[in-house]
Structures are given as structure tokens and as C-alpha cells.
Design an enzyme around this catalytic site. Structure first.
Site, PDB file in Angstrom:
ATOM      1  N   ARG B  28       0.825  -1.202   0.000  1.00  0.00           N
ATOM      2  CA  ARG B  28       0.000   0.000   0.000  1.00  0.00           C
ATOM      3  C   ARG B  28       0.863   1.257   0.000  1.00  0.00           C
ATOM      4  NH1 ARG B  28      -5.140  -1.806   0.549  1.00  0.00           N
ATOM      5  NH2 ARG B  28      -5.350  -3.714   1.762  1.00  0.00           N
ATOM      6  N   HIS B  99       7.271   1.728 -10.996  1.00  0.00           N
ATOM      7  CA  HIS B  99       6.122   1.277 -10.199  1.00  0.00           C
ATOM      8  C   HIS B  99       4.820   1.527 -10.934  1.00  0.00           C
ATOM      9  CE1 HIS B  99       7.109   5.444  -9.022  1.00  0.00           C
ATOM     10  NE2 HIS B  99       5.835   5.633  -8.730  1.00  0.00           N
TER      11      HIS B  99
END
Lengths: 113, 113
Positions: B28, B99
Site C-alpha cells: 500500500r 512502479h
């Protein structure tokens, strides 16, 4: 056939096509959000990202490969760009045919969503 | 080792990890932009999307596969979500380790860039 992207694939609607192979096609967005705004789609109708089974998601890798190539071709690879795939209503997907946005040519907003 | 994501991979920094395998890891975002905000990264340090060679881009497909699985796990697959990969300065990439953002849990903005 009502899907606008399927009609582009079939040649029934014009498009500024930058790339195609057996699986995918890339063309400029007609309402560009940035100086470079290309859509990369599977030729086969798939509603959205959420509809890809695990063994079908490799097409996203292929779409990213072509996006990278187009970024180099557009001269934006080094300065920077963004790939976006929106899925479903909360995701803000407008056309219900899976597509990846390649965006660049200016400093993009930090706001991703 | 100064890369914050490499330090997370090495276990030197804590993370709320949702998935990992030999190639990739998902955790997260500590500054979430939406109710669901997960980052999916390659474990190996790669600066950005633009640094992937054509035969390395399949990792993006694998990252999308895991993103899809996590979207189902988070209960947002049907309502909708968005995947974003920003590359380089114009793309708004903040951490220089490749990412993918998985964003969802609310109606996302139509503004992609």
C-alpha cells in the site's frame, strides 16, 4: 457493430493509426489531453481490464512494449510520459473496449485520479 | 542503498505488503490518493518504464495480472479502478524505481494527466 473502437479496427471509422499487428492497434486520440495522446487497444473486443483472465493479461505487457516504442518515436521517452488504463465506472473508463492511454509532450499533472 | 523501494524490497523499511513473488512486490502507498492505492514494483531496481527493453516489458503484463488480482481482493474489480505508470520528469514519476499504481475505491477523476 456499435463499439467505436471495433469500428476503427474494422476500418469503418478513420483513425490516425501509428501501429498495428495481429493483436493490437495504436492510434491518436481524437480529443487529445496532452500533445502526445495515443490509445493502444486489443483488436479483439474486450470490455475492460477487469475482464482479462490471468493468462490474458500478458497483452498489457505487449501494449506497454508498443507504448514504449511509440514514446521513443514521438521523442518523449527521455523527458517522460504516462500510461493509464482505466477500468469500469469508478475508474472513469469512457469507451467500453479495453484501452491504454499513452500521454506526454508536456509536464503532466501529479494528479493521477 | 538509497532507493526507498529497494529498501522496502530488502525489508529495511516496513511496508503493508499485499503480494510478492520472485519478480515483483505489491504494497500500500503510504500517502494514498484513493481508498485503494497499491504500488506494484519489480524487485530488481529499474529506474523507469523507459528503461525497459522490448523483451523486458512483459513484466508490465505480470504487474497488471497481480493488480487485477488485488482489485478483486480489494472488492473494487467490478466498480472500477485505474492502473497508472508514470515515467520520467514529464510523466510526474516521483520515486525513480519503476512502479505501477492501482487506484480505486471511489469514483476517480476523468483527469488523467
Amino acid at each position: 457493430m456499435e463499439c467505436v473502437f471495433c469500428r476503427i479496427v474494422a476500418g469503418e471509422l478513420p483513425s490516425d493509426t501509428l501501429y498495428q499487428d495481429e493483436q493490437i492497434m495504436a492510434f491518436r486520440d481524437i480529443n487529445p489531453l496532452a500533445p502526445t495522446h495515443v490509445l493502444i487497444i486489443p483488436k479483439r473486443h474486450i470490455n475492460s481490464l477487469a475482464d482479462l483472465s490471468d493468462d490474458e493479461t500478458q497483452i498489457i505487457g505487449h501494449m506497454a512494449e508498443v507504448a514504449n516504442r511509440l514514446a521513443r518515436q514521438e521523442g518523449i521517452a527521455r523527458k517522460g510520459y504516462r500510461l493509464v488504463v482505466s477500468s469500469g465506472e469508478d475508474g472513469g473508463q469512457v469507451v467500453p473496449h479495453l484501452h491504454m492511454h499513452l500521454l506526454g509532450g508536456r509536464r503532466l499533472s501529479d494528479r493521477l485520479c
